[in-house]
Design a protein around this motif. Structure first.
Motif, PDB file in Angstrom:
ATOM      1  N   PRO A  62       0.785  -1.241   0.000  1.00  0.00           N
ATOM      2  CA  PRO A  62       0.000   0.000   0.000  1.00  0.00           C
ATOM      3  C   PRO A  62       0.821   1.298   0.000  1.00  0.00           C
ATOM      4  O   PRO A  62       0.215   2.360  -0.064  1.00  0.00           O
ATOM      5  N   ASP A  63       2.133   1.256   0.049  1.00  0.00           N
ATOM      6  CA  ASP A  63       2.903   2.501   0.186  1.00  0.00           C
ATOM      7  C   ASP A  63       2.870   3.345  -1.087  1.00  0.00           C
ATOM      8  O   ASP A  63       3.142   4.536  -1.042  1.00  0.00           O
ATOM      9  N   GLY A  64       2.571   2.730  -2.240  1.00  0.00           N
ATOM     10  CA  GLY A  64       2.568   3.475  -3.493  1.00  0.00           C
ATOM     11  C   GLY A  64       3.964   3.828  -3.968  1.00  0.00           C
ATOM     12  O   GLY A  64       4.153   4.793  -4.696  1.00  0.00           O
ATOM     13  N   ILE A  65       4.950   3.080  -3.559  1.00  0.00           N
ATOM     14  CA  ILE A  65       6.328   3.408  -3.950  1.00  0.00           C
ATOM     15  C   ILE A  65       6.645   2.833  -5.318  1.00  0.00           C
ATOM     16  O   ILE A  65       6.314   1.696  -5.627  1.00  0.00           O
ATOM     17  N   PHE A  66       7.247   3.683  -6.144  1.00  0.00           N
ATOM     18  CA  PHE A  66       7.467   3.360  -7.551  1.00  0.00           C
ATOM     19  C   PHE A  66       8.950   3.045  -7.781  1.00  0.00           C
ATOM     20  O   PHE A  66       9.808   3.884  -7.552  1.00  0.00           O
ATOM     21  N   GLU A 101      16.706  14.826  -6.252  1.00  0.00           N
ATOM     22  CA  GLU A 101      16.067  13.897  -5.323  1.00  0.00           C
ATOM     23  C   GLU A 101      15.079  12.995  -6.041  1.00  0.00           C
ATOM     24  O   GLU A 101      14.279  13.469  -6.843  1.00  0.00           O
ATOM     25  N   PRO A 102      15.129  11.711  -5.770  1.00  0.00           N
ATOM     26  CA  PRO A 102      14.149  10.830  -6.393  1.00  0.00           C
ATOM     27  C   PRO A 102      12.750  11.046  -5.813  1.00  0.00           C
ATOM     28  O   PRO A 102      12.611  11.538  -4.699  1.00  0.00           O
ATOM     29  N   VAL A 103      11.721  10.712  -6.616  1.00  0.00           N
ATOM     30  CA  VAL A 103      10.336  10.816  -6.153  1.00  0.00           C
ATOM     31  C   VAL A 103       9.880   9.422  -5.755  1.00  0.00           C
ATOM     32  O   VAL A 103       9.762   8.548  -6.606  1.00  0.00           O
TER      33      VAL A 103
END
Lengths: 612, 127
Positions: A62-66, A101-103
């Motif tokens: 669920p974190d939505g990390i890409f 910075e990465p998103v």
């Protein structure tokens, strides 16, 4: 279903699969098992995520990390750090160009931010090979509503009200087409899904089927109910093996669940779907050719009757994306769909965004979005800091729109007015290093190969136009070529039977409309301003920059470079074949491309095209 | 597989609701188990296993279970943070199976903090 605490939504669209997504899946599962995490964390293969340029990609929920550009060797670190210890791995995240910075979160990445998913509503959220996943996202709920609460006439009225137009190219209102087929005499009636996507650089339909095949099937069943059809075909090219496989699985599951076959959803409606595979001829996307191909005949277009028939019976043909839109329209209502888009073009459109943009991939945007938003906000601008020159829309039948029209809203009417067309949704972005004459030459070459040969104007006219363009690119153009090209274009348009011939001259006409000077430079000045056509430009070594390292000399396959070590090198123009090896290898960027005759008029022209 | 009816579609949707809410990132409560090296050594993976089983037994659809690294208080591991939507997060320390069950039943499901195991309310200021 057993609960997991984390889902790894791994893209297994064709783009990511070609970058070894299936192997990453295997290693992920092995590594999770090694850490006894297999009961806590699920790996979910999904269809195309859209951000193909960064593939293989994976979204952790669920974190939505890409995560992007994954490789097998990254898996151990990902599992230990993020999935076990909860520390996301920053080096595998996406960093937008120009930023440090990465998103981490997918929702914060510009590429995804401006998109609105309707046809691709389930992309990245479901496993395309599991019908339960589709049902969980309201799949087949529209079909249940239609079969239990609506008459066929009401369904047609809803689709008409929604303003949905065919997504395959011509943009004919879907509801009106359905109505005419419902009224057409003859039994049985047929439904066809046109998945014969043939434009170079286009992969919208392929991706929809790969990521959400049931949305297409559900749309077709609803259409069949509305029209009164009992049999359906998906006409898909054999070159799409993953799409064919997933579609086949989906059809078998739908039959097993009683969503295809006799007595659909326990009611009295019968309908079944079969796959028909095409061999990949461009002309088969044309309605009458497609029908001929399904009938087992040679796929030549026919004089278009007022109503197309299959085996002499009424048939309704819509494209993949059109069908995928149907269930949402019925479920959420025509008013909701009609609230998206412009006055005459409702809803969204899926595009494959390719060419010289940074973020190539599959995007779905509301109709009416401007070219600039697509190229710069979603596409991330042009790669290598080059200048935006033009965008090609509508595939080989479409045209090129110059950067000066970048505020043009994308919808059916506006694109046609600008001399191009919506087509099926290919968008090819071009920069200052693309030669428009060469682009037109490329498309005419493609169309020469793909012409079925039935009509003389298309069979003979298109190759003649192609040879003229090839001559111009080789520096053998003559005065009067432009006028002759225009005359031939009109003749091919007037005397061709089907859409292929009627639109074949479009790439020439639209480039002539906006880039006539570039044609003239080729013909009159023997100069290719973009330095693409080999006979019309030359390489030079900048004396001020060259440090005499000798890399160019070593790489030259024709001994066309002379110069002593640590002194300035020089290209012998007579021997140079313009292979570009020196240009690629020079560590100082001292090798430059130069138009044969530098025209001030040309440089002014390019300046005018700079985006505001 | 028997042929589906419209009612069956609804029951499949219900059965899959937890799976989908996880993918869509929707949740009423968020439980984070601190799985740093210290946490793992002190038994945090057992805490995680207990929570996974509780989620399955209670059929709790709207609760997200995630992990994070060391919370900085290694001597108090295993630890977890419970954040019910709209309320400040609470950190629990020195967990074992019984405490975990009790916190889940009381705080996560009903929203009632278990003060005897809680370290503090809130989180450090970040940035």
């Amino acid at each position: 279903m057993k609960p997991y605490r984390m889902h790894l939504m791994l893209c297994t669209g064709t783009g990511c699969v070609s970058n070894k997504a299936f192997r990453i899946r295997r290693v992920l599962e092995e590594t999770l098992a090694k850490h006894q995490l297999q009961d806590e964390i699920a790996v979910v293969p999904t269809g195309c995520n859209g951000f193909c340029a960064q593939g293989p990609v994976m979204v952790v929920q669920p974190d939505g990390i890409f995560y992007q550009m994954l490789a097998e060797r990254d898996v151990a670190e990902l599992v230990e750090e993020h999935f076990l210890k909860g520390r996301p791995v920053r080096r595998l995240m996406f960093t937008p160009s120009g930023e440090r910075e990465p998103v981490p979160r997918m929702s914060d990445i510009g590429f995804f931010g401006k998109q609105r998913l309707v046809a691709l509503r389930n992309r990245g959220l479901i496993d395309p090979e599991k019908i339960e996943d589709y049902i969980a996202r309201d799949g087949y709920a529209a079909l249940a509503k239609v079969l239990t609460e609506m008459t066929p006439e009401q369904v047609i009225e809803e689709v008409k009200q929604s303003g949905l137009r065919g997504r395959g190219g011509a943009g004919f209102p879907a509801g009106r087409k359905w109505e005419s087929r419902r009224k057409a005499p003859g039994e049985p009636k047929y439904i066809v899904c046109n998945a014969d996507e043939g434009d170079p650089g286009a992969f919208m339909d392929r991706s929809i089927i790969e990521s959400d095949p049931h949305s297409v099937l559900e749309g077709m069943v609803i259409g069949a109910y509305a029209i009164g059809a009992s049999r359906g075909y998906v006409y898909i090219r054999h070159e799409y093996p993953l799409a064919v496989e997933r579609l086949d699985i989906a059809i078998r599951q739908a039959r097993e669940f009683g969503l295809l076959g006799t007595g659909i959803l326990g009611g009295g409606f019968d309908f079944d779907i079969e796959i028909r595979r095409g061999a990949g001829a461009f002309v088969c996307g044309e309605t009458t050719s497609l029908v001929a191909s399904i009938e087992g005949q040679s796929p030549e277009p026919r004089q278009r009757p007022p109503r197309t028939t299959l085996w002499g019976k009424p048939v309704n043909i819509n494209n993949v994306e059109t069908w995928a839109n149907v269930p949402v329209i019925l479920l959420r209502g025509a008013a909701w769909f009609a609230s998206i888009g412009t006055e005459k073009s409702k809803g969204t459109k899926v595009f494959s965004l390719v060419g010289k943009v940074r973020n190539t991939g599959l995007v779905e945007v509301p109709m009416g979005i401007t070219i600039r938003e697509v190229v710069f906000d979603i596409g991330g601008g042009l790669a290598d800091g080059k200048r935006f020159k033009a965008i090609q829309t509508g595939g080989p039948s479409g045209g090129c729109i110059p950067a000066s029209l970048q505020n043009l809203p994308i919808d059916y009417e506006q694109l046609t007015e600008a001399g191009s067309m919506m087509g099926s949704g290919g968008l090819i972005v071009m920069d200052e290093s693309d030669c428009m004459v060469d682009v037109a030459r490329y498309f005419l070459e493609f169309l020469t190969d793909e012409s079925c040969g039935k009509c003389t104007a298309c069979r003979e006219g298109v190759p003649v136009m192609y040879r003229m363009l090839a001559n111009i690119c080789e520096g053998r153009g003559t005065q009067g070529d432009i006028e002759l090209l225009e005359e031939l274009s009109q003749a091919v348009i007037d005397a061709s039977l089907c859409g292929l011939g009627k639109s074949a001259p479009n790439p020439v006409l639209s480039t002539l409309r906006y880039f006539r000077d570039e044609y003239q430079a080729h013909i009159r000045d023997r100069c290719c301003p973009a330095c693409v056509c080999k006979p019309l430009f030359h390489y030079l070594i900048d004396e001020d920059i060259c440090n005499g390292c000798g890399a160019c000399k070593k790489s030259c396959p024709h001994e066309a470079i002379e110069g002593e070590a640590k002194s300035v090198h020089r290209i012998l123009q007579d021997q140079c074949t313009k292979c570009g090896a020196c240009f690629d290898v020079c560590p100082k960027d001292a090798v430059t491309k130069n138009p044969n005759r530098i025209e001030t008029r040309e440089s002014r022209e390019v300046d005018e095209l700079v985006p505001a | 597989m028997p042929k589906l009816t419209p009612e069956d579609l609804a029951s499949i949707r219900e059965r899959m609701a937890r799976t989908m809410s996880l993918r869509e990132g929707k949740a009423r409560a968020h439980v984070t188990v601190h799985l740093g090296t210290c946490g793992i050594a002190a038994g945090a993976r057992d805490v995680m296993r207990v929570l996974m089983n509780l989620l399955e037994q209670r059929d709790a659809e709207d609760i997200l279970l995630t992990t994070s690294g060391c919370a900085g208080l290694c001597s108090c591991e295993p630890m977890m943070t419970v954040e019910v939507k709209g309320q400040a997060p609470v950190k629990y320390v020195h967990l074992d199976e019984a405490k975990t069950v009790q916190i889940f039943e009381s705080h996560v499901l009903v929203g009632k903090i278990v003060p005897e195991y809680a370290l503090a309310v809130g989180s450090e200021r970040v940035g």
